[in-house]
Design a protein around this motif. Structure first.
Motif, PDB file in Angstrom:
ATOM      1  N   CYS A 124       0.827  -1.214   0.000  1.00 59.41           N
ATOM      2  CA  CYS A 124       0.000   0.000   0.000  1.00 59.41           C
ATOM      3  C   CYS A 124       0.859   1.262   0.000  1.00 59.41           C
ATOM      4  O   CYS A 124       0.576   2.210  -0.735  1.00 59.41           O
ATOM      5  N   LEU A 125       1.895   1.275   0.807  1.00 63.28           N
ATOM      6  CA  LEU A 125       2.787   2.440   0.850  1.00 63.28           C
ATOM      7  C   LEU A 125       3.493   2.640  -0.494  1.00 63.28           C
ATOM      8  O   LEU A 125       3.653   3.771  -0.947  1.00 63.28           O
ATOM      9  N   LYS A 126       3.877   1.552  -1.112  1.00 61.62           N
ATOM     10  CA  LYS A 126       4.531   1.633  -2.427  1.00 61.62           C
ATOM     11  C   LYS A 126       3.572   2.225  -3.459  1.00 61.62           C
ATOM     12  O   LYS A 126       3.957   3.077  -4.255  1.00 61.62           O
ATOM     13  N   LYS A 127       2.308   1.780  -3.431  1.00 62.75           N
ATOM     14  CA  LYS A 127       1.311   2.325  -4.350  1.00 62.75           C
ATOM     15  C   LYS A 127       1.055   3.806  -4.101  1.00 62.75           C
ATOM     16  O   LYS A 127       0.922   4.595  -5.027  1.00 62.75           O
ATOM     17  N   LEU A 128       0.981   4.196  -2.829  1.00 63.09           N
ATOM     18  CA  LEU A 128       0.791   5.609  -2.493  1.00 63.09           C
ATOM     19  C   LEU A 128       1.947   6.458  -2.989  1.00 63.09           C
ATOM     20  O   LEU A 128       1.740   7.539  -3.538  1.00 63.09           O
ATOM     21  N   MET A 129       3.147   5.978  -2.815  1.00 66.77           N
ATOM     22  CA  MET A 129       4.322   6.726  -3.268  1.00 66.77           C
ATOM     23  C   MET A 129       4.319   6.854  -4.790  1.00 66.77           C
ATOM     24  O   MET A 129       4.665   7.899  -5.330  1.00 66.77           O
ATOM     25  N   THR A 130       3.903   5.804  -5.483  1.00 66.32           N
ATOM     26  CA  THR A 130       3.836   5.844  -6.950  1.00 66.32           C
ATOM     27  C   THR A 130       2.804   6.862  -7.391  1.00 66.32           C
ATOM     28  O   THR A 130       3.038   7.623  -8.334  1.00 66.32           O
TER      29      THR A 130
END
Length: 128
Positions: free
Chosen positions: A118-124
């Protein structure tokens, strides 16, 4: 490989929790690196907060913005009758308890994986 910190919340020379965390460090060494920290060595707990009941307040303290620890709500491993379920040479010896510990650990690892995703998707999304 994940790196976890286990906080031992007692100043006693022997602790079933400390013994259990050492057992977990060995059992899950292929998946994780577990660092054991004594609560008395953590500045946040070296003050008046030591008087708080740790199992109730620790998750709240660990979720404050400056700490930002990943704690899984409502997933707690309690080791009842610890003397009967631990052996100094083998660690945890009660098969049903080992299975439950494995389930709790798997749920936590899954929680961390999902949070990381989820954090990776938010950063993207922020980069777009």
């Amino acid at each position: 490989m994940f790196k976890f910190i286990a906080i031992v919340g007692t100043n006693a020379s022997f602790s079933f929790y400390r013994f259990l965390v050492n057992y977990m460090r060995g059992r899950y060494r292929e998946q994780t690196e577990i660092e054991i920290q004594e609560i008395k060595n953590i500045p946040l707990f070296n003050e008046d907060m030591v008087q708080l009941p740790p199992q109730i307040n620790l998750p709240q303290i660990l979720n404050v913005p400056r700490v930002m620890a990943d704690t899984l709500p409502a997933n707690e491993f309690m080791l009842g009758k610890a003397k009967n379920k631990l052996n100094q040479n083998e660690g945890l010896i009660h098969e049903q308890t080992i299975e439950f510990l494995d389930q709790c650990f798997a749920i936590y690892v899954n929680f961390i994986n999902n949070r990381k995703l989820c954090l990776k998707k938010l950063m993207t999304k922020e980069e777009l």
